[in-house]
Design an enzyme around this catalytic site. Structure first.
Site, PDB file in Angstrom:
ATOM      1  N   LYS A   1       0.856  -1.201   0.000  1.00 45.30           N
ATOM      2  CA  LYS A   1       0.000   0.000   0.000  1.00 45.30           C
ATOM      3  C   LYS A   1       0.885   1.242   0.000  1.00 45.30           C
ATOM      4  O   LYS A   1       1.929   1.260   0.661  1.00 45.30           O
ATOM      5  CB  LYS A   1      -0.905  -0.043   1.232  1.00 45.30           C
ATOM      6  CG  LYS A   1      -2.011   1.008   1.266  1.00 45.30           C
ATOM      7  CD  LYS A   1      -2.858   0.833   2.533  1.00 45.30           C
ATOM      8  CE  LYS A   1      -3.968   1.861   2.635  1.00 45.30           C
ATOM      9  NZ  LYS A   1      -4.765   1.695   3.867  1.00 45.30           N
TER      10      LYS A   1
ATOM     11  N   SER B   1      -9.595   1.786   3.027  1.00 46.59           N
ATOM     12  CA  SER B   1      -8.737   2.494   2.085  1.00 46.59           C
ATOM     13  C   SER B   1      -7.694   1.612   1.387  1.00 46.59           C
ATOM     14  O   SER B   1      -7.051   2.074   0.461  1.00 46.59           O
ATOM     15  CB  SER B   1      -8.015   3.616   2.815  1.00 46.59           C
ATOM     16  OG  SER B   1      -7.186   3.063   3.820  1.00 46.59           O
TER      17      SER B   1
ATOM     18  N   SER C   1      -9.893  -0.383   7.221  1.00 43.46           N
ATOM     19  CA  SER C   1      -9.312  -0.173   5.897  1.00 43.46           C
ATOM     20  C   SER C   1      -8.726  -1.415   5.228  1.00 43.46           C
ATOM     21  O   SER C   1      -8.461  -1.398   4.037  1.00 43.46           O
ATOM     22  CB  SER C   1      -8.227   0.907   5.954  1.00 43.46           C
ATOM     23  OG  SER C   1      -8.835   2.169   5.942  1.00 43.46           O
TER      24      SER C   1
END
Lengths: 515, 438
Positions: B70, B149, B173
C-alpha cells in the site's frame, strides 16, 4: 510625593547607566508601595550523546544539519524512541532539586507552526510531568559591599522533559531564512519556578546557583553561550495582594542578561503604572545591544496549543529505573562546598562565592590547601582570585583553560610567606609562569634576580645611601615635612627595583631620620 | 498459494525472474482496475538476485514471492505518496520495518497500491490517482468500488496480480475492501506489527496488516514480519509461534459470541443471512455460539470520528511543504502564508475537513467536552471487549460491511463522513480496542 518621584527617576537613570557598564551593581530599585514579582522558567539542554527521541548526535559545533535523523526532520512514518539516558539525567536533577518524582509521567504534543519545528508540534510534558514541588536555595550577594548577603529559596512547580526546536537563521542580505535542525529534538528539561523572586539580582543569583549544580551533576553543560541554558522571566508589579499583569521575557542567554532584563522590565512596568496606564500581557525579548526589552509582537493572537497526548510513546515508568542508584550517585553539591569553605577556611560568604563561581580556581584552592594545610587560606584566596585572575583576564584566557599547575601557585604563596618574594614580584612571577611554563617560581626568581631584599645590613646600607643622596628631603623631613618620607621610600624602591622588603626598610629609614 | 509458488520455484518449473515477469504482465493486463500507482523500478534486479539464490540453494523464507505494498508504507527509493498531491514528489530514503523484513526474507516488492488520500476513506475513491475498481461484476461504465482504504492492495490480490499485499487498517481499511473483494484481510492486534515507516492516520489505532487469498498465506507472511522493533515503542514481542498456532488451532470447543448490537439499522439482508449462515455453520461443529452484548457499540463510530480527527489534525501538521512535499510556487510574504497555500493546494478536501474538525475538538475550551469524553467512551468500548474475553469467549463473529460492494455512483452520492460512518460501523470498534480481526 515629589521626592519619591525624583528618587524613581534617579534610580531609573542609574539603571540605565548601570546597563552600560560591564560590571553592574544591583540596586534597591523599587519603592515601598509597589512590589515586583519575578518567576523563572529555565530550559536546560540535557547533556547526552544523542537526542531525546532519536539516535542523532548533539554536537554543538557540528556542521549545519549534520546532527539530524529522519525523525528529527519529521519525515513521514518515523516514530520517537525515548532515550533513557535523558530520563536518568532529569531524574537526577529533580532529586537534587528536592522534587517529588511522578512514578508515571506522560508526553503530550504542543502544536504550533514554526519553520524550525518540523513536525508542527513539540513533544513535551504538559499534564503529567516527571517531577513536581521542588526547591532551590541560593545566596543573593550584591556587588555593593554595604548590602548584606542573604539566602533565598525559590519553589519549583514542575520539572518536565521536552524537545528542543531547530534554529532559524535570518540572512538579511538575501532576505532569506535558513533552517538548521541540529538542535531539533535535543532533550530539554524545563524547570518551572514559582513567582517568588523580586528583582534581577535574585533572578541571576538563582541561575548562578543552578549552573553550579549542573557543573557538579553534569546533567547539563550549562554553556549559556551555546544556548544550553535559556531563561524565560515572568515579571509583574503590584501594589495589592493580587499579582499584576505579567510580561514574559523570552530566551535570556546570559546571567547578565537575566539581571538586566528583569530590572529593566520592572522599571518599564513601574513607569507605565505610575503614569496610570496598563501593562500589556505580552512576550518580550531582550535587546542586548540597547539594553532594553522589546515587544516580540508575534503572539498578538492568543495561541491555543491544542495539547494532545503523544500516542507513540509509552508513559515513563520510574519503577523501571534504578532511582536509588541515581540518588547515591549525587556528588557533593555547591551548598555543602560553601559551608565547608566558610567553616574550615574561615572565608566569608562573598569570598566563598567568588571562589565557587570559578570551579577551576576552586579546585586549585583545594589542591593548594590540601598539599600544605598550614598555608594561609586568605592569602591563597587572594593570589587566586586577584593576582592569577588578573593575569588570566589580561590574556583573555578562561580559568578552565589555565595551564598553570596549582603547585606553582602554592609555591608563590609559600615564597610570599617566607619573605622570599614581595607582592609586586609575586605578580611578576605569575605573569612569567604564563610565558615560561617549564620553569618553577623559584627558578624564575633566581634567573631574574627577583628575590626580596631582607638582609638588615643591606637594607641599612641602602637607606643610608639614599639619605646621603637626598640631603634636601632629609632636611625637609626633619623640619616636619612628613611627605618627604614618601619621597625617600620612593627613592629606595627605585634604587632596588621594588625588591626591598618595605616594612623593614621603612622602619630603618624612620630610625635613621629620627636619630 | 505461497506454498504452491515456493514448490514450483524449488522445482525450477518456474524461475523467480519468470514469476516476476508474469506478475508484471498481469499488472499491465489489469491496469484498468487502477490497483497500482507505482511499479518498483528495482523489481527486476531483485528477482534476478532471488533466482541466483535459488540456484545456489540459499533461498530465504519468501524468496522470489511478489508482494504489493500500500502506498502509505515508506519504501526506500520508491515514491510513497499516500495518494496525495502533498506527497506526490516524496521518495523516502528508508524502508518501513515491515517492508524491510519482507525484503530481507527474499520477497520482491512489485509496486505500490492505491488508497484514499492518507488512508482517509472506505472506498479507494478519494485518490489523486483516481478510484480503484472492484474486480468483480465491473463493467466499463458501471462498476463497483473496491472498498478502502486498502482498495489497491485488495484489488491487486483479488485480480490475481500477486498473492499477497500489505495494507493498513485504522477503522476497517483492510477488512472492508477484503470483504468487498472476497479475499482474506487480516488486521493484527495493535502493537503486534511495527508501525515504523507506515505514514500515520491515527497512531493509536493504525495497524499494518496482510491481504491474501488464503489464511495460510497470511500466516506465512505474518511469521516473517512479526516481532518487536526498537523504532516503534508501541510494538511488542508477542512470542507468538505462528506456525504452531496455525497447525494446531481448531474451532472445536471454542466459545463464539454474536454481539447483538452489530445488528444495525442499515445491515442488508444478504449480509444478515450470511452472518446467520456462518453462525449456524460454526454451531454445527463442537463449538458453542451464543448471543452476547456489547452495549457501547452504537456510540463507537461517533467517538471514532472525534479521535480520528484529533490525531489527523496533529499528524498532518508536518505537511507544510517546507522540508519535503508539495510547496506552493507562488511568492509568499511570510512563512504563514506559504504553508497555508501549500497545504490548501496539496491536501484534499476530506483531509482538510478532518484537520479543521480535529483542531476544533482540541481547542482548550473543547478539550474536555470532546477529546477527553471520547477517550472515556473509548475505554468503555474497550471494556466491552474485555468483558467478553473474561466471560471465556474466544471469538466474536460479526459482519464486516453492511452491504456488498456498492456501485461507484451509489457510493458517491454520500459524503465522506457518511460513507465512513456507515461503512466502518462494524469494523472500527476493534481498532478502538486494539483487537485483531479477520
Amino acid at each position: 510625593m515629589f521626592a519619591r518621584k525624583k528618587k524613581i527617576i534617579h534610580t531609573f537613570k542609574k539603571i540605565l547607566n548601570l546597563a552600560k557598564l560591564s560590571r553592574n551593581k544591583s540596586t534597591k530599585i523599587i519603592d515601598s508601595k509597589w512590589k515586583s514579582v519575578v518567576g523563572l522558567e529555565i530550559h536546560a539542554q540535557i547533556f547526552s550523546e544523542s537526542k531525546l527521541f532519536s539516535a542523532a548526535g548533539t554536537k554543538f559545533e557540528a556542521a549545519v544539519n549534520s546532527q539530524v535523523s529522519l525523525f528529527d526532520a519529521a519525515i513521514p512514518g518515523t516514530l520517537p524512541s525515548l532515550n533513557e539516558k535523558c530520563v536518568e539525567a532529569v531524574v537526577l536533577t529533580a532529586l537534587v532539586l528536592k522534587c517529588n518524582l511522578n512514578t508515571i509521567s506522560l508526553f503530550d504534543r504542543k502544536h504550533y507552526f514554526y519553520a524550525d519545528m518540523p513536525a508542527g508540534y513539540q513533544i513535551t510534558q504538559q499534564f503529567k510531568p516527571l517531577a513536581v514541588n521542588g526547591q532551590l536555595t541560593f545566596h543573593v550577594i550584591d556587588q555593593d559591599i554595604n548590602k548584606v548577603p542573604y539566602s533565598k529559596t525559590s519553589l519549583i512547580k514542575q520539572v518536565q522533559i521536552e524537545q528542543d526546536s531547530g534554529r532559524t537563521i535570518h540572512d538579511d542580505s538575501s532576505q532569506t531564512s535558513l533552517i538548521d535542525l541540529n538542535r531539533a529534538g535535543t532533550g530539554l528539561m524545563e524547570l518551572v519556578f514559582e513567582p517568588d523572586l523580586c528583582n534581577g539580582l535574585e533572578a541571576s543569583s538563582l541561575v548562578k546557583e543552578l549552573l553550579l549544580i549542573f557543573e557538579r551533576i553534569k546533567t547539563c553543560s550549562g554553556r549559556m553561550e551555546e544556548g544550553a541554558l535559556r531563561v524565560d522571566a515572568n515579571v509583574s508589579i503590584t501594589n495589592s495582594d493580587h499579582l499584576g499583569t505579567r510580561t514574559e521575557i523570552k530566551n535570556l542567554g546570559s546571567i547578565r542578561a537575566v539581571q538586566l532584563a528583569v530590572d529593566y522590565e520592572i522599571h518599564r512596568q513601574l513607569n507605565i503604572l505610575k503614569a496610570g496606564k496598563e501593562v500589556v500581557n505580552e512576550t518580550r525579548g531582550w535587546d542586548s545591544l540597547n539594553n532594553k526589552t522589546i515587544s516580540m509582537r508575534d503572539k498578538e493572537v492568543l495561541q491555543d496549543y491544542r495539547f494532545m497526548p503523544e500516542p507513540n510513546l509509552l508513559p515513563i515508568n520510574l519503577n523501571l529505573f534504578d532511582i536509588n542508584k541515581l540518588q547515591s550517585s549525587i556528588p557533593e553539591l555547591p551548598d555543602a562546598t560553601r559551608i565547608n569553605l566558610m567553616s574550615q577556611y574561615k572565608l566569608d560568604i562573598r569570598k566563598t562565592s567568588i571562589l565557587m563561581n570559578e570551579p577551576v580556581l576552586l579546585s586549585m584552592f583545594y589542591e593548594i590547601m590540601n598539599s600544605n594545610t598550614l598555608r594561609n587560606p586568605a592569602r591563597v584566596w587572594n593570589i587566586l582570585t586577584n593576582e592569577l585572575m588578573t593575569e588570566l583576564n589580561i590574556r583573555f584566557i578562561k580559568p578552565s583553560q589555565c595551564k598553570i599547575p596549582s603547585y606553582f601557585i602554592g609555591e608563590v604563596v609559600d615564597l610570599l610567606d617566607n619573605n622570599t618574594l614581595n607582592i609586586s614580584y609575586a605578580k611578576k612571577v605569575i605573569a612569567k609562569l604564563f610565558d615560561e611554563s617549564d620553569k618553577s617560581p623559584s627558578q624564575i626568581i633566581e634567573e631574574n634576580n627577583w628575590e626580596q631584599i631582607c638582609d638588615v645590613e643591606e637594607i641599612n646600607k641602602i637607606c643610608e645611601a639614599v639619605l646621603v643622596e637626598n640631603p634636601k628631603a632629609v632636611k625637609d623631613y626633619r623640619r616636619g615635612k612628613v611627605q618627604a618620607l614618601k619621597f625617600l621610600t620612593g627613592q629606595i624602591a627605585k634604587k632596588t627595583d621594588h625588591r626591598i622588603n618595605f616594612n623593614v626598610a621603612l622602619k630603618k629609614l624612620e630610625e635613621l631620620l629620627n636619630n | 498459494m505461497i506454498p504452491l509458488l515456493q514448490r514450483r520455484l524449488r522445482d525450477r518449473t518456474i524461475s523467480a525472474v519468470e514469476l516476476y515477469a508474469k506478475t508484471l504482465t498481469g499488472l499491465e493486463d489489469k491496469s484498468h482496475l487502477n490497483a497500482f500507482v507505482h511499479v518498483n523500478g528495482d523489481g527486476a534486479r531483485r528477482a534476478e538476485e532471488c533466482h541466483e539464490r535459488f540456484q545456489n540453494g540459499i533461498q530465504r523464507p519468501l524468496e522470489g514471492i511478489p508482494i504489493a505494498v500500500k502506498d502509505n508504507f515508506c519504501t526506500k527509493n520508491v515514491p510513497t505518496t499516500c495518494a496525495s498531491k502533498m506527497l506526490q514528489n516524496f521518495v523516502p530514503t528508508y524502508d518501513a520495518t515491515v517492508v524491510e523484513r519482507l525484503k530481507s526474507a527474499g520477497a520482491v516488492i512489485i509496486g505500490k497500491t492505491n488508497l484514499d488520500e492518507f488512508a482517509m476513506g472506505s472506498g479507494t475513491v478519494d485518490s489523486i490517482f483516481g478510484p480503484t475498481k472492484n474486480v468483480w461484476c465491473s463493467k466499463r461504465d458501471e462498476w463497483h468500488i473496491a472498498g478502502g482504504s486498502s482498495g489497491g492492495s485488495c484489488t491487486a490480490v483479488a485480480s490475481g496480480v500477486c498473492t499477497v499485499a500489505l495494507g493498513s487498517d485504522t477503522g476497517g481499511s483492510i477488512r472492508n475492501p477484503a470483504s468487498y473483494c472476497g479475499i482474506v484481510g487480516y488486521k493484527p492486534s495493535y502493537g503486534l506489527l511495527s508501525r515504523h515507516g507506515l505514514i500515520p492516520l491515527v497512531n493509536s489505532m493504525d495497524a499494518p496488516g496482510i491481504i491474501s487469498k488464503t489464511v495460510e498465506d497470511v500466516n506465512i507472511v505474518l511469521s516473517v514480519i512479526i516481532g518487536s522493533d526498537s523504532k516503534d515503542s508501541t510494538c511488542v514481542n508477542a512470542n507468538l509461534d505462528t506456525r504452531e498456532f496455525y497447525d494446531n488451532f481448531s474451532i472445536e470447543n471454542c466459545r463464539i459470541g454474536i454481539p447483538e448490537e452489530y445488528h444495525c439499522e442499515h445491515l442488508s439482508n444478504e449480509v444478515k443471512e450470511t452472518w446467520n449462515f456462518i453462525a449456524d455453520l460454526i454451531d454445527d461443529s463442537n463449538s458453542k455460539v451464543e448471543k452476547v452484548s456489547m452495549p457501547h457499540t452504537s456510540v463507537s463510530i461517533a467517538t471514532y470520528s472525534v479521535l480520528n480527527a484529533c490525531e489527523v489534525a496533529s499528524n498532518m501538521s508536518r505537511y507544510t511543504g517546507f522540508l519535503y512535499g508539495h510547496r506552493s510556487t507562488n511568492d509568499h510574504e511570510s512563512f504563514g502564508s506559504l504553508i497555508t497555500a501549500s497545504r490548501m493546494e496539496g491536501l484534499g478536501e476530506v483531509v482538510r475537513s478532518r484537520i479543521l474538525s480535529g483542531n476544533f475538538f482540541l481547542l482548550q475550551s473543547n478539550y474536555e467536552k470532546y477529546f477527553m469524553q471520547a477517550l472515556k467512551v473509548r475505554r468503555l468500548i474497550s471494556d466491552d471487549f474485555q468483558q467478553i474475553w473474561k466471560s471465556n469467549y474466544d471469538f466474536l463473529v460479526t459482519p464486516t460491511t453492511l452491504t456488498t460492494a456498492p456501485l461507484l455512483s451509489e457510493y458517491k452520492s454520500l459524503d465522506n463522513r457518511t460513507q465512513c460512518a456507515t461503512q466502518d460501523y462494524c469494523t472500527q470498534p476493534a481498532n478502538m480496542a486494539g483487537k485483531f480481526n479477520v
